[in-house]
Design a protein around this motif. Structure first.
Motif, PDB file in Angstrom:
ATOM      1  N   PHE A 171      39.242  34.653  18.823  1.00 29.33           N
ATOM      2  CA  PHE A 171      39.651  35.283  20.024  1.00 29.33           C
ATOM      3  C   PHE A 171      38.920  36.461  20.768  1.00 29.33           C
ATOM      4  O   PHE A 171      38.930  36.606  21.991  1.00 29.33           O
ATOM      5  CB  PHE A 171      41.116  35.960  19.640  1.00 29.33           C
ATOM      6  CG  PHE A 171      42.324  34.836  19.718  1.00 29.33           C
ATOM      7  CD1 PHE A 171      42.839  34.356  21.093  1.00 29.33           C
ATOM      8  CD2 PHE A 171      42.605  33.936  18.686  1.00 29.33           C
ATOM      9  CE1 PHE A 171      43.843  33.374  21.221  1.00 29.33           C
ATOM     10  CE2 PHE A 171      43.570  32.938  18.982  1.00 29.33           C
ATOM     11  CZ  PHE A 171      44.143  33.006  20.085  1.00 29.33           C
ATOM     12  N   VAL A 175      37.817  36.248  24.448  1.00 35.81           N
ATOM     13  CA  VAL A 175      38.232  37.436  25.467  1.00 35.81           C
ATOM     14  C   VAL A 175      36.824  37.914  25.902  1.00 35.81           C
ATOM     15  O   VAL A 175      36.740  38.280  26.857  1.00 35.81           O
ATOM     16  CB  VAL A 175      39.025  38.346  24.876  1.00 35.81           C
ATOM     17  CG1 VAL A 175      39.207  39.716  25.606  1.00 35.81           C
ATOM     18  CG2 VAL A 175      40.412  38.024  24.317  1.00 35.81           C
ATOM     19  N   GLY A 233      35.485  30.969  25.991  1.00 35.71           N
ATOM     20  CA  GLY A 233      35.173  32.214  26.611  1.00 35.71           C
ATOM     21  C   GLY A 233      34.393  31.984  27.931  1.00 35.71           C
ATOM     22  O   GLY A 233      34.609  32.801  29.074  1.00 35.71           O
ATOM     23  N   ALA A 256      41.267  31.567  32.900  1.00 38.28           N
ATOM     24  CA  ALA A 256      41.758  31.997  31.544  1.00 38.28           C
ATOM     25  C   ALA A 256      42.921  31.398  31.005  1.00 38.28           C
ATOM     26  O   ALA A 256      42.993  30.989  29.761  1.00 38.28           O
ATOM     27  CB  ALA A 256      42.331  33.514  32.013  1.00 38.28           C
TER      28      ALA A 256
END
Length: 319
Positions: A171, A175, A233, A256
């Motif tokens: 993650f 991000v 990402g 996103a």
């Protein structure tokens, strides 16, 4: 712009929306979304420049009806969870596979850099992995058990710790894509260099075969998942850098959402990889055919589910 010019310029587009609603036509979800965004832009423009016009009332009603078609009248399948993994996710991965290949390229080049750096500088592994880890591994090699590091912790504790850490890294790679993809690239670069350094270190001690048969029991799924997270990402970063015809904010929101769905596919793989690392990798006494078999089956699953099956679904959907 005069109202009559505004209406004339957009009447054909609005007519297509009316036809879609009146005839209940089936439209690709992405195309439907773009129509809705465009209609909202026109509504906002009319509200600003023609606040009391019939055009504003018309566009407001048309937007409400289109919104209902997208959201209110949308049927929710009971087996939505199964459908996601059976159809939605494979197709999503296939449609965004270019990001995977970008991430894969960064990772492989980084691994080669790590291996080359270790080949030309014997102290490079200490810089990357730390003195403690290198000294411990050298001690394990001298004791005849080079990969004893996987036997130190309790199975369940190791499974939970490794899995949680891997999901955290995934993650973070996802991000970090908000930094125009460079953040995800950096995490892939760091992990790739570490892998290349680690593998060449064992090669230097004539233990490459043993390290591969041990590490990739869990590493096959784990490393693939990290690359998938980096790809997710990059999907975000690409949506910011290249919004296309969409406003940058809406492009980011869409990127996103896509990236989050992509990275979600890595979570089950991390769970399986964590199980292997906690309960199986430590058994270096297993026959080579068993360890090699697990690695081959993991690779076969990755190729089948993430590449062959999505391609089949895509071809099947083409009339």
């Amino acid at each position: 712009m005069k109202e009559v010019v505004f209406v004339k310029r957009n009447s054909e587009k609005w007519g297509q929306v009316e036809k879609l609603l009146n005839e209940n036509l089936q439209v690709n979800p992405d195309e439907l979304y773009n129509m809705y965004v465009g209609l909202n832009d026109d509504l906002s423009y009319a509200a600003t420049f023609y606040p009391r016009s019939e055009t504003l009332v018309y566009l407001n009603n048309l937007t409400i009806l289109l919104h209902q078609k997208i959201y209110i009248n949308k049927k929710v399948k009971r087996n939505r969870f199964v459908e996601f993994w059976k159809t939605d996710y494979p197709l999503l991965f296939w449609e965004n596979r270019k990001y995977f290949w970008y991430a894969f390229t960064v990772f492989i080049v980084s691994a080669l850099i790590g291996a080359f750096s270790t080949a030309v500088d014997v102290d490079f592994p200490r810089l990357i992995m730390g003195d403690h880890y290198v000294n411990m591994t050298l001690e394990n090699i001298s004791n005849g058990d080079p990969l004893a590091v996987y036997k130190q912790a309790n199975e369940m504790n190791m499974f939970l710790g490794i899995t949680i850490n891997n999901i955290r890294v995934a993650f973070l790679a996802f991000v970090a894509g908000v930094f125009f993809s460079f953040g995800s690239g950096y995490i892939l670069l760091r992990n790739g260099i570490m892998l290349g350094c680690f593998q060449y270190f064992f090669y230097d001690y004539n233990l490459l075969r043993e390290s591969v048969l041990t590490i990739y029991i869990h590493g096959t799924l784990e490393l693939f998942s990290i690359i998938v997270a980096g790809a997710a990402g990059m999907a975000i970063g690409n949506s910011i850098l290249f919004p296309g015809t969409l406003p940058r904010t809406l492009s980011f929101q869409k990127g996103a959402a896509t990236g989050l769905k992509i990275v979600s596919g890595a979570i089950p793989l991390f769970l399986v990889a964590g199980f292997f690392e906690g309960f199986v990798t430590r058994h270096t006494e297993l026959p080579d055919v068993v360890r090699g078999g697990i690695i081959v089956l993991s690779l076969a699953f990755i190729i089948a589910y993430f590449f062959l099956y999505p391609k089949y679904l895509k071809q099947k959907s083409i009339p």
